[in-house]
Design an enzyme around this catalytic site. Sequence first.
Site, PDB file in Angstrom:
ATOM      1  N   LYS A   1      -7.511  -8.376  21.477  1.00 25.94           N
ATOM      2  CA  LYS A   1      -6.999  -8.220  22.837  1.00 25.94           C
ATOM      3  C   LYS A   1      -7.750  -9.200  23.727  1.00 25.94           C
ATOM      4  CE  LYS A   1      -5.785  -3.338  22.352  1.00 25.94           C
ATOM      5  NZ  LYS A   1      -6.042  -1.942  22.783  1.00 25.94           N
TER       6      LYS A   1
ATOM      7  N   LYS B   1       0.253   6.661  19.147  1.00 27.82           N
ATOM      8  CA  LYS B   1      -1.018   7.033  19.763  1.00 27.82           C
ATOM      9  C   LYS B   1      -1.275   8.499  19.418  1.00 27.82           C
ATOM     10  CE  LYS B   1      -2.181   3.471  22.563  1.00 27.82           C
ATOM     11  NZ  LYS B   1      -3.524   2.867  22.668  1.00 27.82           N
TER      12      LYS B   1
END
Length: 683
Positions: A269, A161
Site C-alpha cells: 500500500k 473483511k
Amino acid sequence: MHFLPFKLRIVPRTLQFKQPAGTSRGIYYDRKVWYIVLTSTDPQIRFTGLGECAPLHDLSCDYDDNYEQRLREVCAEVERTQNLDSNKWRHLPSMLFGLQTAFRSAAGSLAGNYLKLYPSDFTQGKRGIPINGLVWMGSYEQMCQRMEEKLDKGFRCVKLKIGAIDFESELALIRQLRSRYSKEVVELRVDANGGFTPTDAPKRLEALAQYDIHSIEQPIRQGQWDEMAKLCANTPLPVALDEELIGVNDFEQKNALLDTIKPQYIVLKPSLHGAFTGAGEWMSLARDRGIGYWTTSALESNVGLNAIAQWCAAIDEHTTMPQGLGTGQLFVENFDNAPLHIEGDCMWYGSPQQRAFMNEIEQYKDIWREPVPTVTVHTSGSTGQPKEMQVEKVRMWDSALTTLQALGLQEGNTALLCMPLRYIAGQMMVVRAMAGGLQLIPVAPTSHPYAHLHEAPDFAALTPMQVYETLKVPHERSLLRRTLCLIIGGGAISPDMAKALHNFPHPIYSTYGMTETLSHIALRRINGPTADDAYTPLEGVEVSLSDEGTLCIYAPKVNAERLVTNDVAELLPGGRFRILGRRDNVVCSGGIKLQIEDIERRLMSLGVNYQITAVADERLGEAITLLYEAETDMADTLDTLCRTLLGKYEVPRHYIRVEKLPRTETGKPARSEARRMAEVRCH
C-alpha cells in the site's frame, strides 16, 4: 526528484462513505484527505500536478493531530529547494506519496494529460488490471448480500473483511460460499486486520484452511515479529503481511522483518508503506526471497487510486494476480475526472470507446510502418457514396511537414486527435504527430472532444459541429480558448461562430482541402486583427479557375495531377481565393440557379439546426426545401423568417421537421441523404 520551477498548494477534503465501512478496528463513516496541487511558476511553461495525501488516522505512521501543519512545512521545504528528495521524506509515507504523485502528474501534464502518470499497456487501453471484490464487515446477512453482489458483477476473487462479528458466524458464511462456489470458480481471501490473538490464531487458521482460502492478511496485530514468524512457519494457509509493514521505512529494517517473519505474501500500500519508492523496495526484497505480493489501495480517493493503479500496471506489467484496487467506488463524492473504469473483475484505463480508439491508432501506426507505399482512406460521402482511395505515404508525409511549418508546431507540442481514422483528417493528425514529434492526445470521436480533457492541447483540428458544441459548455469553451493553435475543417464556419471565436487569444484557422489533397492546402485566419474572408494557399500550392468557374489546384507534393474541383470560387490578388459553393449544390428552380451554401449562409439566424436541399417539382423542376431539427412544428415561423432573410426565388417551398439532420461521420452535411429524406417526405 528535480522539476521545472513550481509552487505547491494544499487542498483539504473530507470524503463521505456511501455506506459505513467496517474493519476489526472500527467503522469508517468519512475520510479526510489532503490534495497537493503543483503548478508552474514560469508563464512560458504550462503544467499542473495533482497528488493525494490520505493517511489513516489509526494506522499511518506519519499521522497525528498536527498532520496538516507538518504537511504544509514539508511542502514549503520542497518548494523552497525546488526538489523532492524521496529518501529524506521516507519516514512520512503518506506525505511522500502525495508529493510523488503530484510530481508524476506534472510530468504527465507536460505530455498532455496530468492524470497519466506511468505509461504502460494499461494506460494505452491494451490491458486491464485484474482486481478482487471487497466485502466489508457487517452482519451475517449484510455480508452474504454483499458477497452475492460481487459475484453477480463477475468477480472471480473476493476478499472478506473478518473480525467484526463472531468468528463462528464468519466461518458459516465462508462455508456457505464454498458449498456454492469451488476454488476454481471463486478465489477467496480473508483479511483479519490483526484481529486474532497469537493464542487463537493457529486454531482459526486451521478452521479457515478447510475452505480453500487463498490467503489471510495480517492475522495478528503488527509488531509481534516472533509470534508472526511462528505462525508463518506452521500455517495451513498462506499469510500476507499488511499492517506489519507500516512504519518500517528503513531499508535494513525491511530486510530484517522479511528475514525474521518469512511470510508467504506481502500486501503493498504505497500510502502506508513508503510511497512508490518505499513500496518498490518492499517489492524488490520480496522478489529476492521468493515472497509473493500484490498491490492495494488504502481508501484513497480516485486521485490516489489512479496513481496506484498506473504504478502497479507499469512496474509489474504481466501479473495475473488480482490486485486490491476497487476502493474508488466507496465514496459519495469522489474525484470524478479519473479515467478508471471497472468492468467485471478488471480495472481499465478509459471507457470501452476510448480504448478501442487508442487501439485503432496503434494499429494505424503499425500499418504505416509496413513496407508498402500506400494506405487506404475513405472519402467523407458528403456529396455521394463514400469511396476508398489508396494514398501514397510519402505524399502524406510531405503534407504533414508543410502543415507543421505553416502553423509553427514544434516537437513536444500536444495534438488533440478526435477524428475517425477512416478519413484523411484523422490519419493526417497521426502522420503530423509522427513527422513532427507531437504528443497525441487521443479522444474517441465525439461532438464534445474537450468534455473529459483537463488541460488545453497545443494544437487541435475540429469540425464546425465540434466547435459549436464545445462553445456551449463553459469548461470546454475555456479549454478551447486556451488551445494554442486551432484549425477548423469539414464545413462552413457560420458568422455567429466566427464572432464567438474572434477574440480568442491564439490563432484559429478555417482550412480548405479534401481527401484528394491529403487534408488542407489553404488556410484562412478567422480571429484576431488579421482575420480574413479568403484562403491563402500553403507553400508550393497554386490555384486557378476552370472554364466553369470552379477551383483548380496544383499541389505537386500531395497530388501529381492538376485537380479540378466542384467548388465554385473567386480568385483574388496574391493567389488568395474565396469559395462560393459547390457546383453540384446548385439548384435550378424555375430556371433560376440557386447556390445551396449561399442560402444557408443567409439563414444563420434562424435559431434551429437546418440544412437546405431540393426535391423534384413538376412546375419548377426543383423546389428549395428546408430540413430542420425541432420538437414541434415550426413551419409557419420559419417561413416568415425565410421571407425576410432571402430573395423571392430562394424561399423554401417545403419545410420538413426531422429528428436528426443527416451528417457524415466527420460531421459534414450529408447532401445526398438530405435530398433522399426530403423526397420521401414530400412524395
